[in-house]
Enzyme design. Structure first.
Site, PDB file in Angstrom:
ATOM      1  N   LYS A  22     -10.516 -39.088  20.877  1.00 10.85           N
ATOM      2  CA  LYS A  22     -11.659 -38.185  20.595  1.00 10.85           C
ATOM      3  C   LYS A  22     -12.769 -38.710  19.649  1.00 10.85           C
ATOM      4  O   LYS A  22     -13.827 -38.833  19.982  1.00 10.85           O
ATOM      5  CB  LYS A  22     -11.391 -36.825  20.212  1.00 10.85           C
ATOM      6  CG  LYS A  22     -12.418 -36.161  19.407  1.00 10.85           C
ATOM      7  CD  LYS A  22     -11.621 -34.670  18.555  1.00 10.85           C
ATOM      8  CE  LYS A  22     -11.054 -34.910  17.360  1.00 10.85           C
ATOM      9  NZ  LYS A  22     -12.314 -34.981  16.240  1.00 10.85           N
ATOM     10  N   ARG A  92     -19.516 -31.181  13.662  1.00 11.73           N
ATOM     11  CA  ARG A  92     -19.814 -32.165  12.302  1.00 11.73           C
ATOM     12  C   ARG A  92     -20.185 -33.563  13.187  1.00 11.73           C
ATOM     13  O   ARG A  92     -21.126 -34.154  12.593  1.00 11.73           O
ATOM     14  CB  ARG A  92     -18.538 -32.349  11.684  1.00 11.73           C
ATOM     15  CG  ARG A  92     -18.784 -33.323  10.484  1.00 11.73           C
ATOM     16  CD  ARG A  92     -17.810 -33.398   9.324  1.00 11.73           C
ATOM     17  NE  ARG A  92     -18.092 -34.491   8.730  1.00 11.73           N
ATOM     18  CZ  ARG A  92     -18.790 -34.591   7.712  1.00 11.73           C
ATOM     19  NH1 ARG A  92     -19.664 -33.531   7.151  1.00 11.73           N
ATOM     20  NH2 ARG A  92     -18.799 -36.066   7.244  1.00 11.73           N
ATOM     21  N   CYS A 116     -15.173 -28.813  11.114  1.00 12.55           N
ATOM     22  CA  CYS A 116     -13.973 -28.259  10.539  1.00 12.55           C
ATOM     23  C   CYS A 116     -14.022 -28.067   9.159  1.00 12.55           C
ATOM     24  O   CYS A 116     -14.709 -29.047   8.396  1.00 12.55           O
ATOM     25  CB  CYS A 116     -12.843 -29.290  10.560  1.00 12.55           C
ATOM     26  SG  CYS A 116     -11.650 -29.234  12.134  1.00 12.55           S
ATOM     27  N   ILE A 123     -22.686 -35.807   3.325  1.00 14.05           N
ATOM     28  CA  ILE A 123     -23.138 -36.853   4.353  1.00 14.05           C
ATOM     29  C   ILE A 123     -23.885 -37.938   3.312  1.00 14.05           C
ATOM     30  O   ILE A 123     -25.077 -38.628   3.921  1.00 14.05           O
ATOM     31  CB  ILE A 123     -24.022 -36.317   5.419  1.00 14.05           C
ATOM     32  CG1 ILE A 123     -25.138 -35.442   5.163  1.00 14.05           C
ATOM     33  CG2 ILE A 123     -23.279 -35.602   6.532  1.00 14.05           C
ATOM     34  CD1 ILE A 123     -26.255 -35.306   6.039  1.00 14.05           C
ATOM     35  N   ASP A 124     -23.948 -37.795   2.221  1.00 14.20           N
ATOM     36  CA  ASP A 124     -24.572 -38.642   1.256  1.00 14.20           C
ATOM     37  C   ASP A 124     -24.607 -40.198   1.561  1.00 14.20           C
ATOM     38  O   ASP A 124     -25.822 -40.644   1.360  1.00 14.20           O
ATOM     39  CB  ASP A 124     -24.253 -38.420  -0.256  1.00 14.20           C
ATOM     40  CG  ASP A 124     -22.696 -38.774  -0.412  1.00 14.20           C
ATOM     41  OD1 ASP A 124     -22.045 -38.440   0.290  1.00 14.20           O
ATOM     42  OD2 ASP A 124     -22.170 -38.924  -1.518  1.00 14.20           O
ATOM     43  N   ARG A 396     -10.705 -28.068  20.809  1.00 12.71           N
ATOM     44  CA  ARG A 396     -12.113 -29.093  20.368  1.00 12.71           C
ATOM     45  C   ARG A 396     -11.475 -30.504  20.523  1.00 12.71           C
ATOM     46  O   ARG A 396     -12.144 -31.184  20.617  1.00 12.71           O
ATOM     47  CB  ARG A 396     -12.353 -28.715  19.093  1.00 12.71           C
ATOM     48  CG  ARG A 396     -13.347 -27.686  18.751  1.00 12.71           C
ATOM     49  CD  ARG A 396     -13.436 -27.413  17.377  1.00 12.71           C
ATOM     50  NE  ARG A 396     -13.779 -28.898  16.706  1.00 12.71           N
ATOM     51  CZ  ARG A 396     -13.322 -29.446  15.743  1.00 12.71           C
ATOM     52  NH1 ARG A 396     -12.714 -28.784  14.551  1.00 12.71           N
ATOM     53  NH2 ARG A 396     -13.615 -30.705  15.199  1.00 12.71           N
TER      54      ARG A 396
HETATM   55  N1  EPU Z   1     -17.609 -38.651   2.447  1.00 13.34           N
HETATM   56  C1  EPU Z   1     -18.536 -38.559   1.490  1.00 13.34           C
HETATM   57  N2  EPU Z   1     -19.766 -38.955   1.746  1.00 13.34           N
HETATM   58  C2  EPU Z   1     -20.244 -39.170   3.248  1.00 13.34           C
HETATM   59  C3  EPU Z   1     -18.989 -39.189   4.134  1.00 13.34           C
HETATM   60  C4  EPU Z   1     -17.924 -38.868   3.893  1.00 13.34           C
HETATM   61  O1  EPU Z   1     -18.314 -38.446   0.234  1.00 13.34           O
HETATM   62  O2  EPU Z   1     -21.389 -39.577   3.603  1.00 13.34           O
HETATM   63  C5  EPU Z   1     -16.214 -38.339   2.181  1.00 13.34           C
HETATM   64  C6  EPU Z   1     -15.615 -36.987   2.809  1.00 13.34           C
HETATM   65  O3  EPU Z   1     -15.961 -35.713   2.107  1.00 13.34           O
HETATM   66  C7  EPU Z   1     -14.229 -37.309   2.510  1.00 13.34           C
HETATM   67  C8  EPU Z   1     -14.074 -38.992   2.594  1.00 13.34           C
HETATM   68  O4  EPU Z   1     -15.468 -39.493   2.224  1.00 13.34           O
HETATM   69  O5  EPU Z   1     -13.624 -36.849   1.397  1.00 13.34           O
HETATM   70  C9  EPU Z   1     -13.609 -39.349   3.773  1.00 13.34           C
HETATM   71  O6  EPU Z   1     -14.634 -39.247   4.930  1.00 13.34           O
HETATM   72  P1  EPU Z   1     -14.834 -39.943   6.273  1.00 13.34           P
HETATM   73  O7  EPU Z   1     -16.012 -40.404   6.389  1.00 13.34           O
HETATM   74  O8  EPU Z   1     -13.587 -41.016   6.275  1.00 13.34           O
HETATM   75  O9  EPU Z   1     -14.141 -38.909   7.398  1.00 13.34           O
HETATM   76  P2  EPU Z   1     -14.954 -38.195   8.499  1.00 13.34           P
HETATM   77  O10 EPU Z   1     -15.878 -39.453   8.819  1.00 13.34           O
HETATM   78  O11 EPU Z   1     -15.659 -36.923   8.045  1.00 13.34           O
HETATM   79  C10 EPU Z   1     -13.207 -39.072  10.362  1.00 13.34           C
HETATM   80  C11 EPU Z   1     -12.851 -38.453  11.465  1.00 13.34           C
HETATM   81  C12 EPU Z   1     -11.731 -37.150  10.748  1.00 13.34           C
HETATM   82  C13 EPU Z   1     -10.626 -37.973  10.235  1.00 13.34           C
HETATM   83  C14 EPU Z   1     -11.082 -38.933   9.007  1.00 13.34           C
HETATM   84  C15 EPU Z   1     -10.108 -39.689   8.065  1.00 13.34           C
HETATM   85  C16 EPU Z   1     -14.460 -38.299  13.140  1.00 13.34           C
HETATM   86  C17 EPU Z   1     -15.229 -37.378  13.992  1.00 13.34           C
HETATM   87  N3  EPU Z   1     -13.891 -37.455  12.124  1.00 13.34           N
HETATM   88  O12 EPU Z   1     -13.945 -37.724   9.626  1.00 13.34           O
HETATM   89  O13 EPU Z   1     -11.096 -36.628  11.839  1.00 13.34           O
HETATM   90  O14 EPU Z   1      -9.879 -36.888   9.605  1.00 13.34           O
HETATM   91  O15 EPU Z   1     -12.291 -39.852   9.550  1.00 13.34           O
HETATM   92  O16 EPU Z   1      -9.564 -40.505   9.036  1.00 13.34           O
HETATM   93  O17 EPU Z   1     -14.131 -39.569  13.610  1.00 13.34           O
HETATM   94  C18 EPU Z   1     -10.203 -34.848  13.178  1.00 13.34           C
HETATM   95  O18 EPU Z   1     -10.155 -35.590  14.238  1.00 13.34           O
HETATM   96  O19 EPU Z   1      -9.574 -33.643  13.193  1.00 13.34           O
HETATM   97  C19 EPU Z   1     -10.793 -35.173  12.087  1.00 13.34           C
HETATM   98  C20 EPU Z   1     -11.129 -34.623  11.093  1.00 13.34           C
END
Ligand code: EPU
Length: 417
Positions: A22, A92, A116, A123-124, A396
């Site tokens: 995914k 998201r 989720c 997204i900062d 999902r």
């Molecule tokens: N964060 C920030 N600022 C940002 C982006 C992220 O502070 O601009 C923080 C987040 O709040 C979090 C941490 O950084 O505390 C990690 O965020 P990350 O960007 O690694 O997570 P994500 O991109 O939101 C992806 C996967 C998640 C998975 C995480 C960690 C996708 C679509 N989502 O999320 O997958 O848990 O990486 O590996 O690739 C899932 O598949 O169920 C899922 C949630």
């Protein structure tokens, strides 16, 4: 409302196939916006998150043809850069479109993403990365607008490792003028897979899969083709399912090399596993408690924390589970306690599980994708009939879980009420 009804306590047997990842498929679909031609993506999972992202692309004007696990996207008919708020709120990963739309069309307006609820998830870093590449960013409570005639390369230092922010900035930089370096980049296997696809379309990305990624911008990218890698989270979840039910099952079509830390953690918990090039076989095992700390790749993935925590309810001893990434990803343990587990929450990031405890069937609601699948695993070992509501959250991310579990002999069905 559709629900799952699971009669627990039965052993499973046979093989279960793993489908495409995914979290790679979503990014490749978003990356298609950067291209000047059609792209064909194979091994796409048929899941709700993909359906939603495809809806957003179609709403923007792209032409999409789907045939089972294959999808062809022609982005050349995109004629707007503001996806509908309703669609964006449902997913998201819609945020993944922002960078490619900005880089290719010079402007994008998007509502803040939904998805989720497992923590704050801002997204900062996306926005500051776009700014560093020369975009003008305007933001209010409801939406953000990004504009730039032409982006330029930049040095982007991530304060901590972020998966989608790394991917988004890597894609966006492909069409920026000059060189972009992302330092402290995430290294999840889906990232080099995305880079390989973009490079096959003419991008110049090096270092993907290491903490420093360098992208030399190019004028344009052509169409292309790719095959999505196997979903390592599905593979890990199914292996844990075999172990928790004390069953001999074989997880097929997976990449065990993407799961080294998971397999090692399971082995430390006394799990009997056989591992081949593209399969994992579980054997009935007398499990013992071990400590877990989630970590960015190649550490133990946060997305497998809930199945592992549930496994620990059936292991001998006390395990400390430390969810280091998200502050909202352990609250489902309340539901396990209602089923008879003994779990104490120390703080939002840590729980202590004492096991083994028999679990008793309950009526439960799936809180999010991964915890929802975790509850399915709990239902498979619980005594009685577990009913799980809000299964949209599970579907999902997992394609047709019912058929795949039934093929292993699981007593699970989907009902409408
Ligand atoms: N964060 C920030 N600022 C940002 C982006 C992220 O502070 O601009 C923080 C987040 O709040 C979090 C941490 O950084 O505390 C990690 O965020 P990350 O960007 O690694 O997570 P994500 O991109 O939101 C992806 C996967 C998640 C998975 C995480 C960690 C996708 C679509 N989502 O999320 O997958 O848990 O990486 O590996 O690739 C899932 O598949 O169920 C899922 C949630």
């Amino acid at each position: 409302m559709e629900k799952y009804v699971i009669e627990g306590g039965h052993k499973l047997h046979g093989e279960i196939p793993v489908y495409g990842a995914k979290n790679e498929a979503l990014k490749i679909i978003a990356a298609s916006v950067l291209l000047e031609g059609k792209c064909t993506i194979k091994n796409i999972p048929e899941i709700e998150d993909i359906n939603r992202l495809v809806e957003i692309l179609e709403d923007l004007g792209a032409k999409v043809e789907r045939n089972g696990h294959e999808i062809t996207i022609d982005p050349q008919s995109i004629n707007k850069t503001k996806p509908s708020d309703d669609l964006v709120h449902k997913l998201r990963s819609s945020v993944m479109l922002a960078g490619p739309l900005l880089a290719h069309y010079g402007k994008v307006t998007m509502a803040h993403p939904g998805g989720c609820v497992i923590g704050q998830r801002p997204i900062d870093m996306f926005l500051s990365g776009f700014k560093a590449m020369g975009a003008k960013v305007e933001e209010n409570d409801h939406e953000y607008t990004l504009q730039a005639k032409k982006l330029h390369g930049a040095k982007i230092v991530m304060p901590w490792v972020m998966v989608t922010a790394t991917e988004s900035l890597m894609m966006t930089a492909c069409l920026a003028e000059g060189t972009t370096t992302i330092i402290n980049a995430a290294m999840e296997p889906e990232i080099p897979a995305l880079a390989d696809f973009l490079n096959s379309c003419g991008a110049k990305i090096s270092g993907a899969g290491t903490p420093i990624i360098t992208i030399e911008g190019v004028e344009k990218l052509s169409g292309g083709e790719c095959t999505i890698i196997p979903d390592r989270i599905e593979a890990g979840t199914f292996a844990i399912m075999g172990l928790i039910t004390g069953s001999e099952i074989t997880v097929t079509g997976c990449e065990p090399k993407h799961l080294e830390t998971v397999l090692e953690t399971l082995r430390r918990a006394n799990a009997k596993l056989e591992v081949g090039d593209n399969w994992i076989k579980t054997k009935p095992s007398k499990l013992k408690a071990v400590e877990l700390r989630t970590h960015e790749y190649p550490g133990f993935p946060t997305d497998l924390q809930s199945p592992f925590t549930i496994l620990m309810t059936q292991a001998e001893g006390m395990s400390l589970i430390h969810e280091a990434i998200y502050e909202g990803r352990l609250f489902y343990t309340d539901k396990l306690n209602a089923m008879g587990a003994k779990i104490i929450m120390c703080d939002p990031h840590r729980v202590i599980v004492s096991g083994p405890t028999p679990l008793i069937a309950k009526k439960l609601e799936s809180p999010d994708l991964r915890a929802g699948m975790g509850l399915v695993l709990a239902g498979l070992v619980a005594e009685g009939k577990t009913v799980i509501d809000n299964i949209y959250q599970i579907e999902r991310g997992y394609e047709n879980p019912i058929a795949r579990l039934q093929a292993l002999g699981a007593k699970i069905e989907k009902i409408k009420e």
